[in-house]
Scaffold this motif. Structure first.
Motif, PDB file in Angstrom:
ATOM      1  N   SER A  64     -17.569 -69.466  48.802  1.00  0.00           N
ATOM      2  CA  SER A  64     -17.749 -70.433  49.603  1.00  0.00           C
ATOM      3  C   SER A  64     -19.206 -70.388  50.260  1.00  0.00           C
ATOM      4  CB  SER A  64     -16.817 -70.101  50.772  1.00  0.00           C
ATOM      5  OG  SER A  64     -15.410 -70.283  50.423  1.00  0.00           O
ATOM      6  N   ILE A  65     -19.768 -69.180  50.424  1.00  0.00           N
ATOM      7  CA  ILE A  65     -21.051 -69.031  50.831  1.00  0.00           C
ATOM      8  C   ILE A  65     -22.135 -69.883  49.922  1.00  0.00           C
ATOM      9  CG2 ILE A  65     -23.066 -67.404  51.355  1.00  0.00           C
ATOM     10  CD1 ILE A  65     -20.637 -65.515  52.441  1.00  0.00           C
ATOM     11  N   LEU A  66     -22.019 -69.534  48.751  1.00  0.00           N
ATOM     12  CA  LEU A  66     -23.000 -70.149  47.729  1.00  0.00           C
ATOM     13  C   LEU A  66     -22.750 -71.421  47.872  1.00  0.00           C
ATOM     14  CD1 LEU A  66     -22.269 -67.384  44.830  1.00  0.00           C
ATOM     15  CD2 LEU A  66     -24.420 -67.419  46.329  1.00  0.00           C
ATOM     16  N   LYS A  67     -21.569 -72.111  47.716  1.00  0.00           N
ATOM     17  CA  LYS A  67     -21.379 -73.415  47.635  1.00  0.00           C
ATOM     18  C   LYS A  67     -22.012 -74.054  48.893  1.00  0.00           C
ATOM     19  CE  LYS A  67     -17.127 -74.048  45.062  1.00  0.00           C
ATOM     20  NZ  LYS A  67     -15.899 -74.538  44.897  1.00  0.00           N
ATOM     21  N   LYS A  68     -22.082 -73.466  49.999  1.00  0.00           N
ATOM     22  CA  LYS A  68     -22.795 -74.015  51.290  1.00  0.00           C
ATOM     23  C   LYS A  68     -24.241 -74.126  50.945  1.00  0.00           C
ATOM     24  CE  LYS A  68     -22.923 -75.689  55.489  1.00  0.00           C
ATOM     25  NZ  LYS A  68     -22.485 -74.812  56.558  1.00  0.00           N
ATOM     26  N   LEU A  69     -24.897 -73.226  50.436  1.00  0.00           N
ATOM     27  CA  LEU A  69     -26.223 -72.869  50.248  1.00  0.00           C
ATOM     28  C   LEU A  69     -26.631 -73.907  49.074  1.00  0.00           C
ATOM     29  CD1 LEU A  69     -26.783 -69.200  50.372  1.00  0.00           C
ATOM     30  CD2 LEU A  69     -27.477 -70.788  52.162  1.00  0.00           C
ATOM     31  N   LEU A  70     -25.744 -74.193  48.145  1.00  0.00           N
ATOM     32  CA  LEU A  70     -26.304 -75.155  46.886  1.00  0.00           C
ATOM     33  C   LEU A  70     -26.221 -76.556  47.307  1.00  0.00           C
ATOM     34  CD1 LEU A  70     -24.100 -73.452  43.923  1.00  0.00           C
ATOM     35  CD2 LEU A  70     -26.634 -73.656  44.273  1.00  0.00           C
ATOM     36  N   LYS A  71     -25.757 -77.007  48.693  1.00  0.00           N
ATOM     37  CA  LYS A  71     -25.711 -78.186  49.073  1.00  0.00           C
ATOM     38  C   LYS A  71     -27.177 -78.591  49.503  1.00  0.00           C
ATOM     39  CE  LYS A  71     -20.774 -78.362  50.563  1.00  0.00           C
ATOM     40  NZ  LYS A  71     -19.877 -78.756  52.020  1.00  0.00           N
ATOM     41  N   ARG A  72     -27.893 -77.526  50.048  1.00  0.00           N
ATOM     42  CA  ARG A  72     -29.118 -77.744  50.594  1.00  0.00           C
ATOM     43  C   ARG A  72     -30.437 -77.110  49.466  1.00  0.00           C
ATOM     44  NH1 ARG A  72     -29.433 -78.740  56.184  1.00  0.00           N
ATOM     45  NH2 ARG A  72     -31.583 -78.852  55.904  1.00  0.00           N
ATOM     46  N   HIS A  73     -29.841 -76.422  48.845  1.00  0.00           N
ATOM     47  CA  HIS A  73     -30.891 -75.746  47.729  1.00  0.00           C
ATOM     48  C   HIS A  73     -30.475 -75.883  46.260  1.00  0.00           C
ATOM     49  CE1 HIS A  73     -32.568 -73.885  51.407  1.00  0.00           C
ATOM     50  NE2 HIS A  73     -31.440 -73.693  51.681  1.00  0.00           N
ATOM     51  N   ALA A  74     -31.472 -75.878  45.371  1.00  0.00           N
ATOM     52  CA  ALA A  74     -31.403 -76.416  44.081  1.00  0.00           C
ATOM     53  C   ALA A  74     -30.776 -75.101  43.206  1.00  0.00           C
ATOM     54  CB  ALA A  74     -32.518 -76.868  43.408  1.00  0.00           C
ATOM     55  N   SER A  75     -31.083 -73.819  43.612  1.00  0.00           N
ATOM     56  CA  SER A  75     -30.592 -72.738  43.028  1.00  0.00           C
ATOM     57  C   SER A  75     -30.521 -71.409  44.062  1.00  0.00           C
ATOM     58  CB  SER A  75     -31.580 -72.421  41.887  1.00  0.00           C
ATOM     59  OG  SER A  75     -32.794 -72.136  42.423  1.00  0.00           O
ATOM     60  N   VAL A  76     -29.724 -70.676  43.576  1.00  0.00           N
ATOM     61  CA  VAL A  76     -29.661 -69.489  44.225  1.00  0.00           C
ATOM     62  C   VAL A  76     -29.446 -68.224  43.381  1.00  0.00           C
ATOM     63  CG1 VAL A  76     -27.997 -68.315  45.728  1.00  0.00           C
ATOM     64  CG2 VAL A  76     -28.070 -70.558  46.085  1.00  0.00           C
ATOM     65  N   TYR A  77     -30.103 -67.202  43.902  1.00  0.00           N
ATOM     66  CA  TYR A  77     -30.388 -65.619  43.281  1.00  0.00           C
ATOM     67  C   TYR A  77     -29.374 -64.761  44.008  1.00  0.00           C
ATOM     68  CZ  TYR A  77     -31.706 -60.867  42.225  1.00  0.00           C
ATOM     69  OH  TYR A  77     -31.542 -59.672  41.807  1.00  0.00           O
ATOM     70  N   ASN A  78     -28.348 -64.311  43.444  1.00  0.00           N
ATOM     71  CA  ASN A  78     -27.236 -63.714  44.149  1.00  0.00           C
ATOM     72  C   ASN A  78     -26.857 -62.280  43.762  1.00  0.00           C
ATOM     73  OD1 ASN A  78     -25.047 -63.617  46.098  1.00  0.00           O
ATOM     74  ND2 ASN A  78     -23.740 -63.937  44.102  1.00  0.00           N
ATOM     75  N   ARG A  79     -27.200 -61.388  44.358  1.00  0.00           N
ATOM     76  CA  ARG A  79     -27.158 -59.954  44.179  1.00  0.00           C
ATOM     77  C   ARG A  79     -26.152 -59.511  44.688  1.00  0.00           C
ATOM     78  NH1 ARG A  79     -32.270 -55.986  44.531  1.00  0.00           N
ATOM     79  NH2 ARG A  79     -33.068 -57.303  43.086  1.00  0.00           N
TER      80      ARG A  79
END
Length: 285
Positions: A64-79
């Motif tokens: 849920s957190i990652l999906k929210k961030l992907l609405k505004r950002h093209a990519s996410v690095y998730n550790r």
């Protein structure tokens, strides 16, 4: 399997029983966090948003957190920092099967929070550092919060979810500590979201909070010999094999019985979930 692996497997089993007792679906519970994640974080153009998850479990909250961030950002690095091999395996399956997470780069670390912060020598900063219902289990909550905050980049956020002391489950924690907290009668520390707020206040760090009331179906806890009930009590009290200690078990059950309501032949017990989001200004702290 080592003793550490056995302990983490037992914790995973207890968590499954706890999640199953929710009177809302796990999907609904996870989605409730999506609306509370900051809309965007400050990062350089063309770079990944960096996320550090402490005790990410099977990944349902992270998704849920990652999906929210992907609405505004093209990519996410998730550790992902998670000590349970079983839970990491389930998380990897989720990440592989959910195509909406294809823009996420995963970095898996099978470690406890203490192991991660002690062994990781790099100075990587993260735009979002989060810990959802995991700080009950760390050895030193203040040290863990300090380490988390030090890993937040300027302009980033730290997000912590814990049981509030205002709910009946939070009040049970205080009841247990008042009655059994002296010496070594309790095998774990009793912590609530109030401990997080107290630490932030002491550091002068600004934050916002939100609360959700959730009912737990604790009917199985009152059934003699119910393994489900025993595991649920273990998780609710953060005390392994609490049912093997008659005095503590009877005190816990009496508190739950007095503070519960019966709905459709189900015994319902209230919890209050508090989410705390702290922002690190440009100058850091």
């Amino acid at each position: 399997m080592t003793n550490g692996d056995e302990l983490e497997s037992e914790k995973a089993t207890c968590f499954r029983e706890f999640a199953a007792a929710f009177e809302v679906s796990r999907e609904h519970y996870s989605l409730s966090y999506e609306g509370k994640v900051p809309d965007s974080v400050l990062c350089d153009a063309g770079t990944d948003v960096r996320v550090l998850g402490i005790g990410s479990g099977t990944g349902n909250m992270d998704r849920s957190i990652l999906k929210k961030l992907l609405k505004r950002h093209a990519s996410v690095y998730n550790r992902v920092v998670e000590p349970s091999e079983e839970m990491i395996a389930q998380y990897k399956t989720l990440a592989r099967e959910d195509k909406s997470l294809s823009a996420v780069k995963f970095d898996w670390r099978q470690q406890t929070a203490e192991e991660y912060f002690f062994q990781t020598k790099e100075d990587t900063k993260f735009h979002l550092v989060h810990a959802v219902h995991v700080l009950y289990n760390v050895d030193d909550i203040h040290a863990t919060l300090r380490n988390m905050w030090e890993h937040v980049a300027d302009g980033g956020f730290m997000m912590v979810a814990m049981e509030s002391e205002k709910g009946q489950l939070g009040k049970l924690y205080h009841k247990m500590w008042d009655d059994f907290g002296q010496g070594d009668r309790l095998k774990t520390s009793i912590r609530t979201s109030g401990d997080v707020r107290q630490w932030l206040d002491g550091k002068g760090i600004s934050y916002v909070t939100s609360e959700d009331e959730i009912n737990l179906n604790v009917t199985e806890c009152f059934k003699e010999g119910s393994k489900t009930g025993e595991l649920l009590l273990d998780f609710m009290t953060y005390t392994p094999s609490v049912s093997d200690v008659p005095e503590i078990r009877s005190t816990v059950l009496e508190h739950i019985r007095c503070k519960s309501s019966v709905v459709d032949n189900k015994t319902m017990f209230q919890t209050i979930d508090e989410l705390i989001v702290a922002f690190k200004g440009d100058q850091g702290m």
